[in-house]
Design a protein around this motif. Structure first.
Motif, PDB file in Angstrom:
ATOM      1  N   SER A   1      -2.186 -89.378  52.224  1.00  0.00           N
ATOM      2  CA  SER A   1      -3.253 -89.232  53.217  1.00  0.00           C
ATOM      3  C   SER A   1      -3.800 -87.805  53.201  1.00  0.00           C
ATOM      4  CB  SER A   1      -2.734 -89.549  54.621  1.00  0.00           C
ATOM      5  OG  SER A   1      -2.350 -90.904  54.730  1.00  0.00           O
ATOM      6  N   LYS A   2      -5.097 -87.685  53.366  1.00  0.00           N
ATOM      7  CA  LYS A   2      -5.745 -86.381  53.413  1.00  0.00           C
ATOM      8  C   LYS A   2      -5.666 -85.804  54.825  1.00  0.00           C
ATOM      9  CE  LYS A   2      -7.475 -86.663  49.172  1.00  0.00           C
ATOM     10  NZ  LYS A   2      -7.071 -85.746  48.076  1.00  0.00           N
ATOM     11  N   VAL A   3      -5.675 -84.488  54.915  1.00  0.00           N
ATOM     12  CA  VAL A   3      -5.778 -83.822  56.211  1.00  0.00           C
ATOM     13  C   VAL A   3      -7.245 -83.855  56.614  1.00  0.00           C
ATOM     14  CG1 VAL A   3      -5.421 -81.686  57.507  1.00  0.00           C
ATOM     15  CG2 VAL A   3      -3.854 -82.299  55.641  1.00  0.00           C
ATOM     16  N   MET A   4      -7.521 -84.432  57.768  1.00  0.00           N
ATOM     17  CA  MET A   4      -8.896 -84.593  58.217  1.00  0.00           C
ATOM     18  C   MET A   4      -9.230 -83.607  59.334  1.00  0.00           C
ATOM     19  SD  MET A   4      -9.653 -86.933  56.105  1.00  0.00           S
ATOM     20  CE  MET A   4     -11.331 -87.311  56.653  1.00  0.00           C
ATOM     21  N   LEU A   5     -10.478 -83.158  59.337  1.00  0.00           N
ATOM     22  CA  LEU A   5     -10.971 -82.290  60.391  1.00  0.00           C
ATOM     23  C   LEU A   5     -11.404 -83.119  61.596  1.00  0.00           C
ATOM     24  CD1 LEU A   5     -13.204 -79.865  58.282  1.00  0.00           C
ATOM     25  CD2 LEU A   5     -10.751 -79.687  58.774  1.00  0.00           C
ATOM     26  N   TYR A   6     -11.665 -82.450  62.688  1.00  0.00           N
ATOM     27  CA  TYR A   6     -12.083 -83.123  63.926  1.00  0.00           C
ATOM     28  C   TYR A   6     -13.370 -83.927  63.742  1.00  0.00           C
ATOM     29  CZ  TYR A   6     -15.785 -79.673  64.384  1.00  0.00           C
ATOM     30  OH  TYR A   6     -16.904 -78.908  64.161  1.00  0.00           O
ATOM     31  N   ASN A   7     -14.214 -83.516  62.788  1.00  0.00           N
ATOM     32  CA  ASN A   7     -15.506 -84.167  62.587  1.00  0.00           C
ATOM     33  C   ASN A   7     -15.474 -85.265  61.528  1.00  0.00           C
ATOM     34  OD1 ASN A   7     -15.227 -82.632  60.286  1.00  0.00           O
ATOM     35  ND2 ASN A   7     -16.928 -81.253  60.733  1.00  0.00           N
ATOM     36  N   GLY A   8     -14.282 -85.621  61.071  1.00  0.00           N
ATOM     37  CA  GLY A   8     -14.150 -86.693  60.097  1.00  0.00           C
ATOM     38  C   GLY A   8     -14.229 -86.248  58.659  1.00  0.00           C
ATOM     39  N   LYS A   9     -14.457 -84.971  58.416  1.00  0.00           N
ATOM     40  CA  LYS A   9     -14.508 -84.449  57.051  1.00  0.00           C
ATOM     41  C   LYS A   9     -13.108 -84.046  56.596  1.00  0.00           C
ATOM     42  CE  LYS A   9     -19.241 -82.689  57.434  1.00  0.00           C
ATOM     43  NZ  LYS A   9     -20.123 -81.506  57.300  1.00  0.00           N
ATOM     44  N   GLU A  10     -12.932 -83.913  55.291  1.00  0.00           N
ATOM     45  CA  GLU A  10     -11.636 -83.518  54.752  1.00  0.00           C
ATOM     46  C   GLU A  10     -11.456 -82.003  54.823  1.00  0.00           C
ATOM     47  OE1 GLU A  10     -11.006 -84.981  50.826  1.00  0.00           O
ATOM     48  OE2 GLU A  10     -11.287 -87.093  51.369  1.00  0.00           O
ATOM     49  N   LYS A  11     -10.244 -81.577  55.108  1.00  0.00           N
ATOM     50  CA  LYS A  11      -9.896 -80.164  55.040  1.00  0.00           C
ATOM     51  C   LYS A  11     -10.123 -79.678  53.610  1.00  0.00           C
ATOM     52  CE  LYS A  11      -5.659 -77.282  55.292  1.00  0.00           C
ATOM     53  NZ  LYS A  11      -6.037 -76.210  56.228  1.00  0.00           N
ATOM     54  N   SER A  12     -10.674 -78.501  53.445  1.00  0.00           N
ATOM     55  CA  SER A  12     -11.010 -78.021  52.103  1.00  0.00           C
ATOM     56  C   SER A  12      -9.777 -77.735  51.262  1.00  0.00           C
ATOM     57  CB  SER A  12     -11.883 -76.764  52.204  1.00  0.00           C
ATOM     58  OG  SER A  12     -11.200 -75.743  52.920  1.00  0.00           O
ATOM     59  N   ASN A  13      -8.705 -77.227  51.897  1.00  0.00           N
ATOM     60  CA  ASN A  13      -7.484 -76.894  51.162  1.00  0.00           C
ATOM     61  C   ASN A  13      -6.416 -77.960  51.396  1.00  0.00           C
ATOM     62  OD1 ASN A  13      -5.389 -75.685  49.774  1.00  0.00           O
ATOM     63  ND2 ASN A  13      -4.984 -74.151  51.363  1.00  0.00           N
ATOM     64  N   GLN A  14      -6.496 -79.030  50.649  1.00  0.00           N
ATOM     65  CA  GLN A  14      -5.516 -80.112  50.795  1.00  0.00           C
ATOM     66  C   GLN A  14      -4.155 -79.734  50.203  1.00  0.00           C
ATOM     67  OE1 GLN A  14      -5.853 -83.082  52.393  1.00  0.00           O
ATOM     68  NE2 GLN A  14      -7.922 -82.559  53.051  1.00  0.00           N
ATOM     69  N   SER A  15      -4.121 -78.740  49.344  1.00  0.00           N
ATOM     70  CA  SER A  15      -2.871 -78.369  48.671  1.00  0.00           C
ATOM     71  C   SER A  15      -1.853 -77.755  49.616  1.00  0.00           C
ATOM     72  CB  SER A  15      -3.165 -77.388  47.527  1.00  0.00           C
ATOM     73  OG  SER A  15      -3.690 -76.168  48.031  1.00  0.00           O
ATOM     74  N   ALA A  16      -2.266 -77.371  50.827  1.00  0.00           N
ATOM     75  CA  ALA A  16      -1.334 -76.746  51.782  1.00  0.00           C
ATOM     76  C   ALA A  16      -0.412 -77.766  52.431  1.00  0.00           C
ATOM     77  CB  ALA A  16      -2.109 -75.995  52.860  1.00  0.00           C
ATOM     78  N   ALA A  17      -0.812 -79.043  52.398  1.00  0.00           N
ATOM     79  CA  ALA A  17      -0.096 -80.067  53.156  1.00  0.00           C
ATOM     80  C   ALA A  17       0.833 -80.900  52.299  1.00  0.00           C
ATOM     81  CB  ALA A  17      -1.095 -80.978  53.860  1.00  0.00           C
ATOM     82  N   TYR A  18       2.045 -81.116  52.815  1.00  0.00           N
ATOM     83  CA  TYR A  18       3.002 -82.027  52.180  1.00  0.00           C
ATOM     84  C   TYR A  18       2.896 -83.416  52.794  1.00  0.00           C
ATOM     85  CZ  TYR A  18       7.418 -83.966  50.544  1.00  0.00           C
ATOM     86  OH  TYR A  18       8.368 -84.775  49.964  1.00  0.00           O
ATOM     87  N   ALA A  19       2.651 -83.462  54.092  1.00  0.00           N
ATOM     88  CA  ALA A  19       2.516 -84.736  54.810  1.00  0.00           C
ATOM     89  C   ALA A  19       1.666 -84.493  56.042  1.00  0.00           C
ATOM     90  CB  ALA A  19       3.881 -85.288  55.201  1.00  0.00           C
ATOM     91  N   VAL A  20       1.060 -85.571  56.562  1.00  0.00           N
ATOM     92  CA  VAL A  20       0.155 -85.464  57.701  1.00  0.00           C
ATOM     93  C   VAL A  20       0.745 -86.219  58.887  1.00  0.00           C
ATOM     94  CG1 VAL A  20      -2.197 -85.809  58.539  1.00  0.00           C
ATOM     95  CG2 VAL A  20      -1.793 -85.385  56.100  1.00  0.00           C
ATOM     96  N   VAL A  21       0.790 -85.555  60.026  1.00  0.00           N
ATOM     97  CA  VAL A  21       1.304 -86.172  61.247  1.00  0.00           C
ATOM     98  C   VAL A  21       0.276 -87.161  61.786  1.00  0.00           C
ATOM     99  CG1 VAL A  21       2.038 -85.749  63.637  1.00  0.00           C
ATOM    100  CG2 VAL A  21       2.740 -84.177  61.800  1.00  0.00           C
ATOM    101  N   ASP A  22       0.746 -88.323  62.194  1.00  0.00           N
ATOM    102  CA  ASP A  22      -0.125 -89.369  62.733  1.00  0.00           C
ATOM    103  C   ASP A  22      -0.331 -89.126  64.227  1.00  0.00           C
ATOM    104  OD1 ASP A  22      -1.578 -91.600  63.291  1.00  0.00           O
ATOM    105  OD2 ASP A  22      -0.035 -93.058  62.745  1.00  0.00           O
ATOM    106  N   MET A  23      -1.321 -88.315  64.548  1.00  0.00           N
ATOM    107  CA  MET A  23      -1.636 -87.982  65.939  1.00  0.00           C
ATOM    108  C   MET A  23      -3.120 -87.672  66.032  1.00  0.00           C
ATOM    109  SD  MET A  23      -0.038 -84.939  68.346  1.00  0.00           S
ATOM    110  CE  MET A  23       1.602 -85.672  68.402  1.00  0.00           C
TER     111      MET A  23
END
Length: 267
Positions: A57-79
């Motif tokens: 899963s991609k890290v998403m911004l508040y506006n529905g767009k993808e975070k530019s630096n996806q490489s920082a994330a290992y997993a995304v919290v479902d919240m």
């Protein structure tokens, strides 16, 4: 037939919920390390059981767009994070702490200060008072609303906090602790503008050597989903970080460099 479809939908939703991965079930400690036991109703227990979105899963911004630096994330919290640019770094830390306390019905412990020092107490909000901000002047006023401890009212309260609190205020509320005493729920925080904060999600220990490793999570700017961080220094250990024996030096995270002495704890 309509009722049957509804029951099938509910059943599938329950199965999906039961099968959802949590931090503790997906992120296994390195070989030889084990998680120390904790009470289910502890903050540690809450953080370990944060639900995760599916792998990839991609890290998403508040506006529905993808975070530019996806490489920082290992997993995304479902919240959910709302649809406004509010829940940034310090806000995510406050969100997790407040969510835990609200779930435990410890309403009186939910309080955060605005940047100007104004104490925003959740109990006052839930009992009908609201906050008026006029420049640097902040005060409570009677809204005429009745007492309401619902989750919706709780989230509205948090959005108000997110607007007027941040790293500068949160860093003053937390107490400084030794890096070597690190535990789940602790926060690496640099107050200011710019500033940043990441929260310790979990800790594992090696029974023989007593060495410890830990997980970190963050939100960032603009407001984005909370995510577990990779370890940019040790890819073989990632997403775990090794707790060193000294509190001198720096902690390198994907998008911020902290001093190890920046570690603080909720009182």
């Amino acid at each position: 037939m309509k009722h049957l479809l509804i029951y099938i939908g509910l059943f599938c939703a329950i199965l999906q919920l039961r099968g959802q991965e949590r931090v503790a079930s997906r992120i296994i400690p390195p070989a030889g390390y084990v998680r120390e036991s904790c009470a289910d109703n502890s903050f540690t227990g809450y953080l370990r059981n944060l639900p995760l979105l599916p792998k990839g899963s991609k890290v998403m911004l508040y506006n529905g767009k993808e975070k530019s630096n996806q490489s920082a994330a290992y997993a995304v919290v479902d919240m959910e994070i709302g649809n406004r640019d509010l829940q940034q770094c310090a806000d995510a830390v406050m969100r997790l702490r407040a969510e835990y306390l609200w779930g435990q019905k410890r309403y009186g412990d939910i309080k955060f200060n605005f940047t100007n020092g104004f104490p925003a107490e959740y109990k006052k909000w839930a009992e009908g008072s609201r906050i008026k901000v006029n420049g640097n002047q902040v005060q409570w006023y009677a809204s005429g609303k009745g007492t309401d401890y619902s989750y919706k009212t709780f989230r509205n309260y948090l959005d108000m906090v997110f607007m007027y609190a941040g790293t500068a205020s949160l860093s003053k509320e937390l107490q400084t602790v030794a890096y070597t005493s690190l535990q789940p729920g602790d926060v690496f925080i640099k107050g200011g503008s710019p500033g940043h904060a990441v929260i310790v999600i979990d800790v594992a220990v090696h029974p023989a050597t007593k060495k410890k490793v830990f997980l970190l999570a963050q939100s960032y700017m603009p407001a984005q989903q909370i995510h577990i961080l990779i370890n940019p220094v040790s890819r073989s250990l990632s997403p775990w970080y090794e707790l060193t024996e000294t509190d001198s030096g720096k902690l390198y995270t994907p998008e911020w460099i902290f001093e190890k002495k920046d570690l603080k704890r909720f009182k």
